[in-house]
Design a protein around this motif. Structure first.
Motif, PDB file in Angstrom:
ATOM      1  N   LYS A  28       0.828  -1.208   0.000  1.00 24.50           N
ATOM      2  CA  LYS A  28       0.000   0.000   0.000  1.00 24.50           C
ATOM      3  C   LYS A  28       0.866   1.262   0.000  1.00 24.50           C
ATOM      4  CE  LYS A  28      -3.950  -2.137   0.221  1.00 24.50           C
ATOM      5  NZ  LYS A  28      -4.912  -2.068  -0.874  1.00 24.50           N
ATOM      6  N   LYS A  29       0.381   2.279  -0.694  1.00 21.81           N
ATOM      7  CA  LYS A  29       1.142   3.512  -0.870  1.00 21.81           C
ATOM      8  C   LYS A  29       1.542   4.155   0.459  1.00 21.81           C
ATOM      9  CE  LYS A  29       0.894   8.134  -2.926  1.00 21.81           C
ATOM     10  NZ  LYS A  29       0.032   9.126  -3.582  1.00 21.81           N
ATOM     11  N   VAL A  30       0.581   4.250   1.402  1.00 20.55           N
ATOM     12  CA  VAL A  30       0.877   4.904   2.674  1.00 20.55           C
ATOM     13  C   VAL A  30       1.971   4.149   3.426  1.00 20.55           C
ATOM     14  CG1 VAL A  30      -0.057   5.525   4.946  1.00 20.55           C
ATOM     15  CG2 VAL A  30      -1.417   5.932   2.896  1.00 20.55           C
ATOM     16  N   ILE A  31       1.893   2.812   3.389  1.00 19.22           N
ATOM     17  CA  ILE A  31       2.917   2.014   4.075  1.00 19.22           C
ATOM     18  C   ILE A  31       4.277   2.236   3.430  1.00 19.22           C
ATOM     19  CG2 ILE A  31       3.671  -0.337   4.629  1.00 19.22           C
ATOM     20  CD1 ILE A  31       1.280   0.459   6.265  1.00 19.22           C
ATOM     21  N   ARG A  32       4.305   2.286   2.118  1.00 20.89           N
ATOM     22  CA  ARG A  32       5.582   2.518   1.417  1.00 20.89           C
ATOM     23  C   ARG A  32       6.143   3.888   1.776  1.00 20.89           C
ATOM     24  NH1 ARG A  32       2.807   0.717  -3.146  1.00 20.89           N
ATOM     25  NH2 ARG A  32       3.037   2.776  -4.102  1.00 20.89           N
ATOM     26  N   GLU A  33       5.249   4.887   1.864  1.00 19.34           N
ATOM     27  CA  GLU A  33       5.700   6.233   2.220  1.00 19.34           C
ATOM     28  C   GLU A  33       6.274   6.255   3.630  1.00 19.34           C
ATOM     29  OE1 GLU A  33       2.267   8.661   1.660  1.00 19.34           O
ATOM     30  OE2 GLU A  33       2.552   8.866  -0.511  1.00 19.34           O
ATOM     31  N   ALA A  35       7.549   3.702   5.211  1.00 17.95           N
ATOM     32  CA  ALA A  35       8.811   2.966   5.164  1.00 17.95           C
ATOM     33  C   ALA A  35       9.934   3.830   4.603  1.00 17.95           C
ATOM     34  CB  ALA A  35       8.641   1.696   4.336  1.00 17.95           C
ATOM     35  N   ASP A  36       9.633   4.579   3.543  1.00 21.57           N
ATOM     36  CA  ASP A  36      10.640   5.461   2.943  1.00 21.57           C
ATOM     37  C   ASP A  36      11.059   6.544   3.926  1.00 21.57           C
ATOM     38  OD1 ASP A  36      10.543   3.993   0.635  1.00 21.57           O
ATOM     39  OD2 ASP A  36       9.242   5.417  -0.445  1.00 21.57           O
ATOM     40  N   ASP A  37      10.064   7.156   4.592  1.00 17.26           N
ATOM     41  CA  ASP A  37      10.367   8.208   5.559  1.00 17.26           C
ATOM     42  C   ASP A  37      11.178   7.657   6.733  1.00 17.26           C
ATOM     43  OD1 ASP A  37       9.118  10.135   4.071  1.00 17.26           O
ATOM     44  OD2 ASP A  37       7.223  10.026   5.164  1.00 17.26           O
ATOM     45  N   MET A  38      10.792   6.474   7.188  1.00 21.27           N
ATOM     46  CA  MET A  38      11.518   5.864   8.296  1.00 21.27           C
ATOM     47  C   MET A  38      12.947   5.541   7.894  1.00 21.27           C
ATOM     48  SD  MET A  38       8.976   3.254  10.324  1.00 21.27           S
ATOM     49  CE  MET A  38      10.312   2.703  11.370  1.00 21.27           C
ATOM     50  N   HIS A  39      13.093   5.030   6.698  1.00 20.39           N
ATOM     51  CA  HIS A  39      14.428   4.646   6.239  1.00 20.39           C
ATOM     52  C   HIS A  39      15.328   5.881   6.130  1.00 20.39           C
ATOM     53  CE1 HIS A  39      17.348   1.940   4.540  1.00 20.39           C
ATOM     54  NE2 HIS A  39      17.582   2.803   3.574  1.00 20.39           N
ATOM     55  N   GLU A  40      14.699   7.005   5.756  1.00 17.64           N
ATOM     56  CA  GLU A  40      15.469   8.244   5.647  1.00 17.64           C
ATOM     57  C   GLU A  40      15.819   8.789   7.027  1.00 17.64           C
ATOM     58  OE1 GLU A  40      14.713  12.680   3.864  1.00 17.64           O
ATOM     59  OE2 GLU A  40      13.880  10.979   2.753  1.00 17.64           O
ATOM     60  N   LYS A  46      12.849  -0.611   8.056  1.00 20.88           N
ATOM     61  CA  LYS A  46      12.488  -1.445   6.910  1.00 20.88           C
ATOM     62  C   LYS A  46      10.971  -1.438   6.723  1.00 20.88           C
ATOM     63  CE  LYS A  46      16.745  -2.893   6.323  1.00 20.88           C
ATOM     64  NZ  LYS A  46      17.552  -2.503   5.159  1.00 20.88           N
ATOM     65  N   GLY A  47      10.538  -1.607   5.484  1.00 23.80           N
ATOM     66  CA  GLY A  47       9.109  -1.595   5.173  1.00 23.80           C
ATOM     67  C   GLY A  47       8.319  -2.650   5.921  1.00 23.80           C
ATOM     68  N   HIS A  48       8.864  -3.867   5.981  1.00 21.25           N
ATOM     69  CA  HIS A  48       8.137  -4.944   6.663  1.00 21.25           C
ATOM     70  C   HIS A  48       8.019  -4.669   8.152  1.00 21.25           C
ATOM     71  CE1 HIS A  48       7.354  -7.787   3.434  1.00 21.25           C
ATOM     72  NE2 HIS A  48       8.536  -7.441   2.925  1.00 21.25           N
ATOM     73  N   LYS A 122       2.405  10.086   9.576  1.00 26.20           N
ATOM     74  CA  LYS A 122       1.458   9.471   8.642  1.00 26.20           C
ATOM     75  C   LYS A 122       0.311   8.842   9.426  1.00 26.20           C
ATOM     76  CE  LYS A 122       3.850  10.060   4.776  1.00 26.20           C
ATOM     77  NZ  LYS A 122       3.365  10.869   3.652  1.00 26.20           N
ATOM     78  N   THR A 123      -0.870   8.863   8.830  1.00 32.59           N
ATOM     79  CA  THR A 123      -2.045   8.236   9.434  1.00 32.59           C
ATOM     80  C   THR A 123      -2.459   7.030   8.607  1.00 32.59           C
ATOM     81  OG1 THR A 123      -2.813  10.355  10.323  1.00 32.59           O
ATOM     82  CG2 THR A 123      -4.442   8.595  10.137  1.00 32.59           C
TER      83      THR A 123
END
Length: 199
Positions: A28-33, A35-40, A46-48, A122-123
């Protein structure tokens, strides 16, 4: 379980989320966002890990009292409005009101907020749907308020979804509710007022 408490957490019990549902959620887009923000913000994020965190915190979102769901429906139930009449139903008397067999449907839209300070927020929205079939319930009413719920038989089914992904689907046999649920000072019965159109 508290003798006067039964939540959606109890209803859905130990139902587990399938690996397929978690994998679908991961896309899902929100989860990917997130994950990307967290990774940064936190390079080891990690996304998982985000999906697993969502699954773990789902339990917190299911802390909704089933008695609150029932009362929201009952206090506007047309047949109970008459108990607001102090002449017919004196406030110093307690009335036992048996309810006919009926079904209550309820929908909830809780959300989980994931944040890392001022870096990102993110919500993640959820949808909870519940349908309860009730038989043999009795309400104790006094002074236009529901004071106690004397429970009968209850069966139900419900789903929990996150952004279109079905996480939990449960259809129960009989739900073991507390025999009675005391409501403190009581829950006022709402009397619907019919507004007349101007002539």
């Amino acid at each position: 379980m508290d003798t006067e408490s039964f939540t959606l957490r109890d209803f859905f019990g130990n139902e587990t989320i399938s690996d397929a549902a978690l994998e679908n959620l991961h896309g899902k887009k929100v989860i990917r966002e997130v994950a990307d923000d967290m990774h940064e913000a936190v390079p080891e994020g990690k996304g998982h890990a985000v999906v697993n965190a969502v699954a773990r915190h789902l339990d917190d979102l299911l802390g909704i009292e089933v008695s609150d769901i029932l009362l929201r429906a009952w206090k506007k139930y047309e047949d109970l409005g008459r108990y607001n009449d102090p002449l017919r139903y004196p406030p110093d008397q307690l009335f036992l009101v048996p309810l006919t067999e009926h079904t209550i449907s309820s929908k909830h839209k809780p959300a989980l907020e994931i944040a890392a300070g001022k870096l990102f927020k993110k919500t993640i929205p959820f949808d909870i749907a519940l349908e309860l079939e009730l038989t043999g319930f009795i309400l104790e009413i006094q002074g236009g308020k529901i004071r106690t719920i004397l429970t009968g038989e209850c069966r139900g089914k419900g789903t929990v979804s996150c952004m279109g992904t079905l996480l939990i689907n449960r259809e129960s046999g009989e739900i073991r509710l507390p025999g009675s649920i005391t409501l403190g000072d009581g829950i006022p019965i709402v009397t619907e007022r019919v507004q007349k159109s101007p002539a």
